[in-house]
Scaffold this active site. Structure first.
Site, PDB file in Angstrom:
ATOM      1  N   SER A 415     142.082  95.246  55.762  1.00  0.00           N
ATOM      2  CA  SER A 415     142.635  96.598  55.864  1.00  0.00           C
ATOM      3  C   SER A 415     144.015  96.568  56.529  1.00  0.00           C
ATOM      4  CB  SER A 415     141.666  97.437  56.705  1.00  0.00           C
ATOM      5  OG  SER A 415     141.873  98.801  56.503  1.00  0.00           O
ATOM      6  N   GLN A 493     151.666  98.167  52.116  1.00  0.00           N
ATOM      7  CA  GLN A 493     151.431  99.575  52.445  1.00  0.00           C
ATOM      8  C   GLN A 493     152.735 100.197  52.922  1.00  0.00           C
ATOM      9  OE1 GLN A 493     149.413 101.057  56.057  1.00  0.00           O
ATOM     10  NE2 GLN A 493     147.994 102.164  54.727  1.00  0.00           N
ATOM     11  N   TYR A 574     150.537 110.898  59.715  1.00  0.00           N
ATOM     12  CA  TYR A 574     151.945 110.537  59.530  1.00  0.00           C
ATOM     13  C   TYR A 574     152.615 111.544  58.582  1.00  0.00           C
ATOM     14  CZ  TYR A 574     150.384 106.419  62.012  1.00  0.00           C
ATOM     15  OH  TYR A 574     149.856 105.601  62.983  1.00  0.00           O
ATOM     16  N   ARG A 622     146.226 105.846  50.553  1.00  0.00           N
ATOM     17  CA  ARG A 622     145.278 106.026  51.664  1.00  0.00           C
ATOM     18  C   ARG A 622     145.268 107.494  52.074  1.00  0.00           C
ATOM     19  NH1 ARG A 622     143.504 102.514  56.939  1.00  0.00           N
ATOM     20  NH2 ARG A 622     142.262 101.544  55.319  1.00  0.00           N
TER      21      ARG A 622
HETATM   22  C1  LIG Z   1     145.377  97.448  65.376  1.00  0.00           C
HETATM   23  C2  LIG Z   1     145.193  98.379  64.233  1.00  0.00           C
HETATM   24  C3  LIG Z   1     146.293  98.794  63.504  1.00  0.00           C
HETATM   25  C4  LIG Z   1     146.127  99.640  62.406  1.00  0.00           C
HETATM   26  N1  LIG Z   1     147.207  99.961  61.642  1.00  0.00           N
HETATM   27  C5  LIG Z   1     147.040 100.617  60.481  1.00  0.00           C
HETATM   28  C6  LIG Z   1     148.097 100.767  59.566  1.00  0.00           C
HETATM   29  O1  LIG Z   1     149.197 100.261  59.770  1.00  0.00           O
HETATM   30  N2  LIG Z   1     147.881 101.472  58.436  1.00  0.00           N
HETATM   31  C7  LIG Z   1     146.660 102.036  58.169  1.00  0.00           C
HETATM   32  O2  LIG Z   1     146.496 102.684  57.131  1.00  0.00           O
HETATM   33  N3  LIG Z   1     145.630 101.874  59.010  1.00  0.00           N
HETATM   34  C8  LIG Z   1     145.788 101.170  60.133  1.00  0.00           C
HETATM   35  N4  LIG Z   1     144.705 100.936  60.955  1.00  0.00           N
HETATM   36  C9  LIG Z   1     143.396 101.448  60.562  1.00  0.00           C
HETATM   37  C10 LIG Z   1     142.581 100.354  59.854  1.00  0.00           C
HETATM   38  O3  LIG Z   1     143.149  99.989  58.611  1.00  0.00           O
HETATM   39  C11 LIG Z   1     141.142 100.829  59.584  1.00  0.00           C
HETATM   40  O4  LIG Z   1     141.165 101.946  58.735  1.00  0.00           O
HETATM   41  C12 LIG Z   1     140.401 101.188  60.868  1.00  0.00           C
HETATM   42  O5  LIG Z   1     140.660 100.253  61.892  1.00  0.00           O
HETATM   43  C13 LIG Z   1     138.891 101.245  60.633  1.00  0.00           C
HETATM   44  O6  LIG Z   1     138.409 100.023  60.150  1.00  0.00           O
HETATM   45  P1  LIG Z   1     137.599  98.957  61.099  1.00  0.00           P
HETATM   46  O7  LIG Z   1     136.451  99.697  61.679  1.00  0.00           O
HETATM   47  O8  LIG Z   1     137.175  97.868  60.136  1.00  0.00           O
HETATM   48  O9  LIG Z   1     138.547  98.472  62.142  1.00  0.00           O
HETATM   49  C14 LIG Z   1     144.857 100.122  62.071  1.00  0.00           C
HETATM   50  C15 LIG Z   1     143.760  99.719  62.834  1.00  0.00           C
HETATM   51  C16 LIG Z   1     143.895  98.848  63.878  1.00  0.00           C
HETATM   52  C17 LIG Z   1     142.676  98.406  64.637  1.00  0.00           C
END
Ligand SMILES: Cc1cc2nc3c(=O)[nH]c(=O)nc-3n(C[C@H](O)[C@H](O)[C@H](O)COP(=O)(O)O)c2cc1C
Ligand SMILES: Cc1cc2nc3c(=O)[nH]c(=O)nc-3n(C[C@H](O)[C@H](O)[C@H](O)COP(=O)(O)OP(=O)(O)OC[C@H]3O[C@@H](n4cnc5c(N)ncnc54)[C@H](O)[C@@H]3O)c2cc1C
Length: 763
Positions: A415, A493, A574, A622
């Site tokens: 992700s 992205q 955003y 997204r």
């Molecule tokens: C450190 C970090 C940075 C993230 N940056 C983005 C990002 O740049 N773009 C985005 O769409 N989601 C971002 N997310 C959200 C993740 O893509 C994901 O949707 C969210 O962490 C839930 O998934 P998980 O439970 O597997 O961590 C970020 C999450 C984390 C933990």
């Protein structure tokens, strides 16, 4: 103790028994409004675990009950003219009447005073002579309702209509039969509970119910109609009602989901359905009632506990179990309420979806129950994915997936995750190692972090960008590495921070404005992210044109850099998300108000990007499918429309995230907590989706995919800590056909051997 038990259902009777067993000196009076042998309903089902609990509590009644159970293993799902049978499910059933008779006899033998045909008062003053008053008077408990504020009662009337029939048709398997009528789908949950009796619950949504005229039909006609609908399952046997005294429409019930924040008030204690209900489709109401009864009797007789401490202990010890079951029951209730979503599935996937609906049963649970059947599902999934007959079963996560001209080797996705480690927007060695390692870790698709289309569009000074020639060079180096050293495809992205821009890097405080050097931010409207954040400038048409041009320029640079796919980030508060959610879009022009208007600018951006990106390369979007603010914000229903709108504009995948759009929102976290939104958007919107959010086990991924809840599954945080998540999952599942970077083959083989040895030792 002098105890009054109001209600002689399973909860009241079993509590009375359990108290007398622990101390024969207790005086227990049980009041039941009906005669001893009157009862609603037919059979109830249990698990083996419940029977063990009954045996441990009272071997005498436990042995009688266990001796009379009907036992069966199979579940038959009849849909679209096919029958899908799976095995190993292990149910036991008994007639409710018989269960109550056994418990009444045992209670009488232990000296419980049973008062039948006695309407119990709902006024506590009438129970002055008792130390404890047990409200075991069922889901419609009058005494609970009278003192409702003390119990923090929350009651939801669910929408579907159901009728609890009995029949002499003996069903060999637990049977779910779905039939299409001229007014809509009607289905039955049927199971044997005696040598010649089965329960047969008929359920449908209220529109079908009214469409069939059941809202104005006498019982005999309603029964005759149901017999006609299910004639092929009943083999000429009649459906029998024991609610004959009710006028036709009233015999149809709607499930009442009851949750109580507190289970006791002074000397009044709620037990069984009076305290909490679990939908009949997971068959756990009687189990909960009996287990409550055991626990309450146990704490009341525990040495050293005063009454109030005992009651606090009762709720504390039962609450978690009850919440878990109510959670599963809610998932199951919702599955039947949203049945239309799944009717286009092939029968085998429909059955899989039905069996895993409560999320208590997963892919691996199904393997334990019926390996042969599960492997059939895996073969079906792989054959569909590969467009040819596949004879070897393989985990669904390792099925390929095609998006336009792009073929992904498997369904696991890294992700997007902001790393806040770029310099002036340029990715560096950190990013090379970070993305390189994750690509080598086996996922089919790796996303970049949100890569910003301009310097002002960055969230933080550490955010990556793609708006300058040096950025293209830096990204190309990483893309080339990924392509040369892994089978992963790489998705860029692209996003713009909007009102959440000009803030500190993640580990210095999320969304906290910079101490110095802030840049101006813009958004749909002048609504700041929080009182501490900058007041954004509402975008003008010129701003919009400039931002569209920036996104298009970044798309072209992304093509130059060699990316395989592009995602538009329209989630998480955003810039584009600030247009979509009504919480932050307060515009009165063509870009605010209705959903069509709120989507107008994000769709303009998307369409311009799509036009600049080659036709054979895919794009995703997204979205935040739920603002977690009820009807004030985007709801999952609206998310279906959002997904469809981007799909119509040429998106190939809707990446279904949620929240982060309003600082005070109240998300409900849990395992796979956003997957229901991916499911809804996919199966109502008929689009391709990716699920994300607290998905961390291979079993989760396989269950989501095989049940058709999403097409791809993204994991973020698990990949932060374990870049090799996919290879490890392959080793755990003993799946050998995954591509391992050649220098790492030895490690993979050893891991697989060690895991297999551990599994053997455990077995
Ligand atoms: C450190 C970090 C940075 C993230 N940056 C983005 C990002 O740049 N773009 C985005 O769409 N989601 C971002 N997310 C959200 C993740 O893509 C994901 O949707 C969210 O962490 C839930 O998934 P998980 O439970 O597997 O961590 C970020 C999450 C984390 C933990
Ligand atoms: C269609 C359907 C199918 C179900 N299938 C299953 C299943 O397969 N497995 C399962 O475990 N559970 C099943 N249940 C749930 C199960 O019936 C209940 O969860 C269980 O009966 C709860 O027991 P209880 O003693 O708390 O309440 P109840 O069984 O409702 O008993 C309450 C008793 O209190 C009496 N009463 C009420 N008010 C008064 C009053 N004022 N004075 C005196 N007496 C009063 C009532 O007459 C009743 O006998 C099903 C429920 C439904 C509706």
């Amino acid at each position: 103790m002098r105890i009054a038990c109001l209600g002689g259902g399973p909860a009241g009777l079993y509590f009375a028994i359990s108290m007398k067993l622990r101390d024969a000196a207790h005086r227990v009076d049980l009041f039941e409004r009906n005669r001893a042998d009157d009862t609603f309903g037919w059979g109830v089902v249990f698990s083996d675990q419940t029977v063990e609990n009954l045996m441990a509590n009272d071997p005498v009644s436990g042995a009688v009950i266990a001796g009379e159970f009907a036992h069966w293993d199979d579940i038959d799902v009849h849909i679209h003219g096919e029958t899908i049978r799976s095995s190993g499910h292990g149910f036991i059933g008994i007639g409710r009447k018989r269960l109550l008779a056994i418990l009444q006899e045992r209670a009488g033998a232990l000296g419980v005073a049973l008062h039948f045909e006695h309407e119990a008062s709902s006024d506590l003053d009438d129970w002055a002579g008792y130390d404890l008053v047990i409200a075991a008077d069922g889901a419609n408990s009058r005494i609970r309702d009278r003192y409702a504020p003390h119990f923090d009662v929350d009651i939801q009337l669910r929408r579907n209509k159901f009728f609890w029939f009995g029949t002499h048709k003996v069903f060999e398997a637990f049977t779910f039969a779905f039939e299409q009528t001229e007014a809509g789908w009607v289905w039955a949950h049927a199971y044997r509970f005696d040598d010649d009796l089965s329960t047969f619950i008929v359920e449908m949504d209220p529109d079908t119910w009214a469409g069939l005229g059941l809202d104005a039909m006498d019982q005999p006609d309603a029964i005759a109609l149901c017999e006609r609908i299910f004639a092929k399952y009943l083999d000429g046997h009649a459906l029998m009602s024991n609610a004959r005294h009710l006028p036709g429409p009233q015999a149809w019930l709607q499930f009442r989901r009851i949750v109580c924040g507190r289970w006791s008030h002074d000397k009044l204690i709620l037990l069984g359905d009076a305290a909490h209900t679990a939908h009949f489709s997971i068959g756990s109401g009687t189990k909960l009632a009996l287990e409550d009864a055991i626990k309450l009797a146990e704490v009341l007789n525990r040495p050293g506990l005063g009454r109030d401490e005992a009651l606090a202990e009762y709720q504390a010890e039962r609450n978690l179990e009850v919440l878990k079951l109510q959670n599963s029951a809610r998932n199951s209730t919702e599955w039947f309420e949203t049945l239309d979503r799944y009717l286009h599935f092939e029968p085998i996937q429909f059955a899989y979806s039905l069996l895993t609906r409560s999320q208590r049963v997963s892919h691996e649970n199904l393997r334990l129950r019926d390996k042969g059947w599960l492997e059939g599902v895996e073969r079906w999934f792989q054959s569909n994915a590969q467009g040819r007959a596949v004879n070897e079963p393989a985990p669904p996560m390792f099925a390929p997936f095609r998006l336009r001209g792009l073929e992904l080797a498997n369904r696991v996705v890294v992700s997007p995750m902001a790393m806040y480690s770029a310099e002036e927007g340029a990715p560096n060695d950190f990013h090379l190692v970070h993305y390189g390692a994750r690509a080598q870790g086996g996922a089919g698709l790796v996303y970049t972090e949100m890569t910003c289309v301009s310097a002002e569009g960055r969230i933080t000074p550490g955010c990556a960008g793609l708006y300058a020639p040096e950025h293209v060079e830096a990204w190309r180096r990483i893309v080339d590495f990924v392509h040369a050293n892994s089978h992963a495809k790489f998705c860029l992205q692209l996003g713009h921070s909007g009102p959440k821009g000009s803030t500190k890097v993640g580990w210095e405080g999320y969304d906290v404005p910079l101490d110095g050097g802030n840049w101006p931010v813009m958004a749909a409207s002048d609504v700041p992210w929080s009182p501490d954040n900058q007041l954004p400038r509402p975008m003008t048409r010129d701003d919009m044109d400039e931002v569209i041009a920036q996104f298009v320029a970044s798309v072209r640079l992304g093509l130059d850099a060699g990316f395989d796919m592009i995602e538009l980030h329209a989630a998480h508060g955003y810039l584009l998300s600030s247009f979509i959610t009504p919480l932050t879009n307060k515009r009165s022009d063509d870009y605010g108000g209705s959903l069509d208007n709120r989507l107008r600018f994000p769709l303009e951006v998307f369409s311009a990007m799509r036009a600049a990106w080659p036709d054979d390369k895919p794009m995703s979007v997204r979205i935040s499918a739920n603002d977690w603010m009820g009807d004030l914000g985007v709801t999952p229903d609206e998310a279906v429309e959002i997904g469809r709108a981007f799909w119509a504009a040429g998106a190939d995948l809707i990446d279904v995230s949620a929240g982060q759009t309003w600082a005070d929102c109240q998300p409900i976290y849990g395992r796979m907590f956003q997957t229901p939104f991916a499911d809804q958007v996919r199966n109502e919107g008929r689009v391709t989706t990716m699920a994300v959010g607290n998905i961390y086990e291979a079993d989760h991924v396989n269950s989501i995919l095989a049940a058709g809840r999403a097409d791809l599954v993204a994991l973020a945080r698990p990949h932060l800590i374990d870049p090799m998540w996919t290879l490890r999952a392959a080793a755990q599942q003993d799946y050998r056909r995954v591509a391992v970077p050649p220098p790492y083959v030895g490690g993979m083989a050893q891991l697989a051997r060690n895991l297999a040895r551990e599994a053997e030792m455990k077995a």
